[in-house]
Scaffold this motif. Structure first.
Motif, PDB file in Angstrom:
ATOM      1  N   THR A 124       4.182   1.993  -9.367  1.00  0.00           N
ATOM      2  CA  THR A 124       3.209   2.781  -8.606  1.00  0.00           C
ATOM      3  C   THR A 124       3.776   4.133  -8.192  1.00  0.00           C
ATOM      4  N   MET A 131      -9.707   4.484  -0.621  1.00  0.00           N
ATOM      5  CA  MET A 131      -9.517   3.340  -1.510  1.00  0.00           C
ATOM      6  C   MET A 131     -10.843   2.781  -2.013  1.00  0.00           C
ATOM      7  N   SER A 132     -10.858   2.347  -3.272  1.00  0.00           N
ATOM      8  CA  SER A 132     -12.015   1.668  -3.857  1.00  0.00           C
ATOM      9  C   SER A 132     -11.547   0.357  -4.451  1.00  0.00           C
ATOM     10  N   SER A 133     -12.489  -0.519  -4.800  1.00  0.00           N
ATOM     11  CA  SER A 133     -12.109  -1.822  -5.340  1.00  0.00           C
ATOM     12  C   SER A 133     -11.338  -1.684  -6.640  1.00  0.00           C
ATOM     13  N   ILE A 155       0.859  -1.187   0.000  1.00  0.00           N
ATOM     14  CA  ILE A 155       0.000   0.000   0.000  1.00  0.00           C
ATOM     15  C   ILE A 155       0.891   1.230   0.000  1.00  0.00           C
ATOM     16  N   ALA A 172      -4.405   5.303  -1.394  1.00  0.00           N
ATOM     17  CA  ALA A 172      -5.533   5.300  -2.330  1.00  0.00           C
ATOM     18  C   ALA A 172      -5.539   4.091  -3.244  1.00  0.00           C
ATOM     19  N   GLY A 173      -4.508   3.278  -3.199  1.00  0.00           N
ATOM     20  CA  GLY A 173      -4.438   2.106  -4.058  1.00  0.00           C
ATOM     21  C   GLY A 173      -3.586   1.032  -3.403  1.00  0.00           C
ATOM     22  N   ALA A 184      -9.036   0.266  -7.207  1.00  0.00           N
ATOM     23  CA  ALA A 184      -7.657   0.663  -6.918  1.00  0.00           C
ATOM     24  C   ALA A 184      -6.803  -0.521  -6.479  1.00  0.00           C
ATOM     25  N   LEU A 185      -7.328  -1.733  -6.524  1.00  0.00           N
ATOM     26  CA  LEU A 185      -6.587  -2.930  -6.156  1.00  0.00           C
ATOM     27  C   LEU A 185      -6.005  -3.568  -7.417  1.00  0.00           C
ATOM     28  N   LYS A 186      -4.694  -3.704  -7.470  1.00  0.00           N
ATOM     29  CA  LYS A 186      -4.001  -4.288  -8.617  1.00  0.00           C
ATOM     30  C   LYS A 186      -3.429  -5.638  -8.207  1.00  0.00           C
ATOM     31  N   THR A 206      -1.170  -2.818  -4.415  1.00  0.00           N
ATOM     32  CA  THR A 206      -0.723  -3.871  -5.320  1.00  0.00           C
ATOM     33  C   THR A 206      -0.570  -5.153  -4.519  1.00  0.00           C
TER      34      THR A 206
END
Length: 411
Positions: A368, A324-326, A124, A129-130, A328-330, A132
């Motif tokens: 990132t 964070m939102s879904s 994170i 906000a995102g 934003a997940l890598k 990996t």
């Protein structure tokens, strides 16, 4: 499952559509305890986590990070190790009742072996906000920390745990107390092995067992998944039609645990990854934190299902990730060279190149452009590694395959 294979030589990297490819059930611990941007009633409910959350002393002092100011974005990047443990005990070290094991198709209390069937490092960045998420196949053949030699990486937990048992018994520990302290030793060796293998410094730890995964999926009202074909597997209890369906509890566990009938264990990872992607959307985007009943159930499930590292202010951490939102997940996975590496004592394993893995991790997180823990100059909390050649390649003779799939569905 939809796959993309890149590169040259014999090295293999499998990526599902939109870059998704991770192992899954323990990541519910992250989604449920960390990725929560809420206020008001939700925040009051989340404060209940402090009352009964189980913690473990597993993070080295050198890797601990100071808590950031309440309500402000995450100040430094952090790496969280999420593990799914094939354990037949609860978070307090008590054996799971046989009727629970039967419902989960988990055999008896003597089955399993306390291996980490799922290992995901979630990075994170500063700002929160995102994220990996990088998964590590459980059968990756690596050097286990602590001088245990070369074995499958999922055995680090059980090796560390078993090695500590005699010492702990000599100190007078027994029963659940012995189990909890031995589990700490297993977690520590797992963390050390992951750090050694990836070059990352692990700052936080979260673990969930079989029953915990089932409870968490029920608490959010189920998770939507989609299968290309109907499946029947007596070993895991998986019995599903093709197409979209809502799964929770033992059904959800069967969906992510199924191994028999799949081309390889990487397909199992793809199954778990699809579940996690949908779970993240359910928790982050579907009003979980504005539904009093659902939120209360979620908090109760977390208390009895998740073990966190001691000292992690998860409530403050959650507040720092409120943006964070879904989407934003890598999701990614480490590069794999072969799925059928013969070993002296561990059967067939997954062949990986540690230098290649370190380079892959560094490249993935550099993309990132985030600041490192303790580094405000733009690093990513990775130890320096030597340059390596291409980290992605076409399929090897191991038989790894990526069959065509319907959009959004998996095998």
């Amino acid at each position: 499952m939809r796959g993309i294979i890149h590169g040259s030589g014999e090295k293999v990297v499998l990526l599902t559509s939109r870059g998704r490819r991770i192992g899954g059930r323990v990541a519910l611990g992250l989604v449920s305890t960390a990725v929560v941007g809420v206020t008001g009633f939700a925040w009051t409910q989340l404060s209940r986590l402090d009352e009964a959350i189980v913690t473990a002393d597993v993070i080295a002092p050198s890797a601990q990070v100071p808590d950031g100011p309440a309500g402000e974005p995450l100040k430094v990047a952090q790496n969280i190790l999420l593990v799914g443990i094939d354990s037949r005990t609860d978070t307090n070290g008590n054996p799971l009742p046989q009727n629970v094991l039967d419902a989960l198709h988990a055999g008896s209390g003597d089955d399993g072996g306390d291996t980490t069937d799922t290992m995901i490092v979630v990075h994170i960045p500063a700002g929160g906000a995102g994220a990996t998420a990088i998964s590590i196949p459980r059968d990756s053949y690596v050097d286990i920390a602590g001088g245990f030699g070369k074995h499958k990486i999922n055995s680090a937990y059980s090796r560390g745990k078993n090695a500590a048992m005699n010492t702990l018994r000599a100190q007078g520990l027994s029963g659940p107390q012995l189990e909890v302290k031995a589990n700490e030793a297993g977690a520590k060796l797992t963390i050390q092995t992951i750090e050694q293998f990836t070059g990352l410094s692990i700052n936080h730890y979260a673990a969930v067992n079989l029953a915990g995964f089932s409870a968490l999926s029920e608490a959010v009202g189920g998770v939507e998944v989609c299968l290309n074909n109907p499946v029947q597997d007596k070993f895991s209890g998986a019995s599903f039609p093709a197409g979209k369906q809502l799964l929770s509890g033992p059904q959800a566990l069967a969906f992510v645990r199924q191994r028999h009938g799949l081309p390889s264990d990487l397909d199992r990872i793809a199954r778990q990854q699809a579940f996690l992607s949908s779970m993240a959307k359910t928790v982050l985007d579907a009003g979980t934190f504005t539904d009093p009943t659902r939120l209360s159930s979620l908090i109760g499930a977390i208390q009895g299902s998740v073990v966190l590292d001691r000292g992690w202010d998860v409530l403050g951490f959650a507040q720092q990730l409120r943006g964070m939102s879904s989407g934003a997940l890598k999701f990614q996975t480490i590069p794999v060279q072969s799925l059928s590496l013969p070993t002296p004592s561990d059967g067939d394993a997954v062949k990986v190149d540690p230098a290649e893995v370190k380079a892959f991790v560094k490249s993935a997180l550099n993309a990132t452009s985030v600041a490192a823990v303790g580094d405000s100059t733009g690093g990513i909390g990775i130890k320096p590694v030597a340059a390596t050649s291409s980290i992605a390649a076409p399929p090897s003779s191991s038989g790894a395959s990526t069959p065509p799939a319907m959009a959004g569905c998996v095998n």
